[in-house]
Enzyme design. Structure first.
Site: not given
Length: 427
Positions: A12-13, A16, A18, A40-41, A142, A223, A299, A331, A414
Site C-alpha cells: 500500500g501507499d 495509487k 496519482k 488514503g490517497h 451475515r 490497499q 489516514t 523515482l 515528482g
C-alpha cells in the site's frame, strides 16, 4: 475500450491516487472496489493537495463518474464529511454513485476495533481502529448492515439488534465496557439516510452496461497486494481483497471484462503497521527515505516503515494479479544515493530463494539478498521523457522492470499531476 484494474503491488501507499488521477481524465468511471476509510490517497493538482480516504480518486476529474462498489465498507459520517470538504473547495461531487449493497461501518464497529487492538497488546495487528475489520466480519457472519438498510427503519432496527446481541456480551463481560444501545445506533444511522439517498444506485448494473457500451471503467484498489486477506502477509493484512480478483467481486463485474491490470510500485518499499518486512531499514538511509519521500500515513499520520526495493515482492504481485503493466512512483526520492541496493532474493536458513515463501514462518525469517545499482545526483523532476532521465536512473528502471516481470509503462518523477513520464499508454 478497456476495463482496467489499478492496484498496489507492495504493502500500500505506492501512489495509487496519482496513477488514478493521471488516468481520470481519460476514463468514464473510477470505481473503489474494496476497503474503507482505512485507505488514503494523496492527489496533487496544481498547487492543491487532496487527501482522500473513502472516495475514489476520480472524483477530482470533472468528466468522470466516481463509484463506491459493493465490496467497500462505508462509514457514512466519513463519506459525508469528505464530500462536504471537497464541496467547500469547489469540487463537484454530484456524480458520485454508492452501491446499495455496500456494508456500513457503525460506531460499534470502531469501538470493537480499538478495544480489541488494545486487548491484544504486543500481538496487535496494527489496524487503523476505524472499524474496517469488524464491519467485514459482520458481513461474512451475515449480521452486517448495508447502505440500502438505511431506507427501511424496521429492517435496520432488526439488524442492529441482531448484531449487538453478541457484541454487547463481549463488550460487557470480556472488555468491561458499557453495552451499546441499539436505539442510539439506529437513530444515528437514520440521520444519514436522506443525505446519502441521492447517491445510492445499482452500481453493478450501471458498470456492466457502461463496459458493454464501450466506456472506459477504472477499478481502483484501496490497499496493496501484500495486505490482501488471502494473498498478503497474514494476519498482518487488511480484511478484504485489494488484489485484481477483488475488483470482480467488489464491483460485480466478471473477469472476462477486465482487459488490463496495472500494478503501482514505489521505487523503494514502505509499510504501515505490524508484520514482516525483509528490506526494512533502521539506519540513516531509512530515515532519509522517510523524510524525502514524506512517508507518513495519509489516514493515520503514522510513520511509514521504509526499505529498499524488493523485487521478490514485485514478482509475486505480478503473479497473483496477472499484471500487464507497472506504474513506478517516487523515482525522484532516490536522487542523491551513490549506490542503491535492490533485493533480488531472500536467504532463509542458509537457502536462497527468488520466490516469496508461502510459509509464514519462513517469510518472518527471510533475509534480503542485495544487488547494488549505481545511483544518480541529477534532478529528475523536470524530465518529460524516458530519455531525459540520467543514464543511471534509466538503468535502474530497466533493472526493476526485468526483475519484476511486467513492463514499466509510466514513471512518477515528482508529486505533481504533471510530473509523470508516460512510456506506454494504459488506454
Amino acid at each position: 475500450m478497456p476495463a482496467l484494474v489499478l492496484l498496489g503491488a507492495q504493502w500500500g501507499d505506492e501512489g495509487k491516487g496519482k496513477a488514478t488521477d493521471l488516468l481520470g481524465g481519460s476514463v468514464d468511471y473510477v470505481v473503489r472496489y474494496q476497503g474503507g476509510n482505512n485507505a488514503g490517497h494523496t492527489v496533487v493538482v496544481g498547487d492543491q493537495k487532496y487527501a482522500l480516504h473513502l472516495l475514489p480518486s476520480g472524483i477530482l476529474s470533472p468528466g468522470c463518474t466516481p463509484v463506491i462498489g459493493n465490496g467497500v465498507v462505508v462509514d457514512p459520517s466519513v463519506l459525508l464529511s469528505e464530500l462536504s470538504g471537497l464541496q467547500e473547495r469547489g469540487v463537484d461531487t454530484s456524480k458520485l454513485l454508492v452501491s446499495g449493497n455496500a456494508h456500513l461501518i457503525t460506531s460499534y464497529h470502531a469501538t470493537l476495533d480499538k478495544t480489541t487492538e488494545r486487548f491484544l497488546g504486543k500481538r496487535r495487528i496494527g489496524t487503523t481502529g476505524r472499524g474496517i475489520g469488524p464491519s467485514y466480519a459482520d458481513k461474512i457472519n451475515r449480521v452486517g448492515i448495508r447502505v440500502q438498510d438505511l431506507f427501511d427503519e424496521s429492517i435496520l432496527m432488526q439488524k442492529i439488534e441482531a448484531a449487538l446481541d453478541f457484541k454487547n456480551q463481549v463488550l460487557a463481560k470480556l472488555y468491561n465496557r458499557r453495552a451499546i444501545s441499539p436505539q442510539q445506533v439506529a437513530e444515528e444511522l437514520l440521520g444519514y439516510a436522506e443525505q446519502i439517498r441521492g447517491y445510492v444506485a445499482d452500481t453493478t448494473l450501471i458498470l456492466n452496461d457502461a463496459i458493454d457500451e464501450g466506456k472506459v471503467v477504472l477499478f481502483e484498489g484501496g490497499q496493496g497486494t501484500l495486505l490482501d486477506v488471502d494473498h498478503g502477509t497474514y494476519p498482518f493484512v487488511t480484511s478484504s481483497n485489494p488484489t485484481a480478483g477483488g475488483a470482480c467481486t467488489g464491483a460485480g463485474v466478471g473477469p472476462t471484462k477486465i482487459s488490463r491490470v496495472i500494478g503501482i510500485l514505489k521505487a523503494y518499499t514502505t509499510r504501515v503497521g505490524a508484520g514482516p518486512f525483509p528490506t526494512e531499514l533502521f539506519d540513516d538511509d531509512g530515515e532519509a527515505l522517510r523524510r524525502i519521500g514524506g512517508e507518513f500515513g495519509v489516514t493515520t499520520g503514522r510513520n511509514r516503515r521504509c526499505g529498499w526495493f524488493d523485487a521478490v515482492i514485485a514478482r509475486y504481485a505480478t503473479r497473483v494479479n496477472g499484471l500487464t503493466d507497472f506504474f513506478l512512483t517516487k523515482l525522484d526520492v532516490l536522487t542523491g544515493w551513490e549506490q542503491i541496493p535492490v533485493c533480488v532474493a531472500y536467504e532463509i536458513e542458509g537457502e536462497r530463494t527468488t520466490e516469496l515463501p508461502y510459509n509464514q514462518s519462513d517469510f518472518h525469517h527471510a533475509k534480503p539478498v542485495y544487488e547494488y545499482l549505481p545511483g544518480w545526483s541529477e534532478d529528475i523532476t523536470k524530465a518529460k521523457t524516458f530519455g531525459d532521465l540520467p543514464k543511471n536512473a534509466q538503468a535502474y528502471v530497466k533493472a526493476l522492470e526485468e526483475m519484476s516481470g511486467a513492463p514499466i509503462s509510466a514513471i512518477g518523477v515528482g508529486p505533481g499531476r504533471d510530473e509523470t513520464i508516460e512510456i506506454n499508454s494504459f488506454l
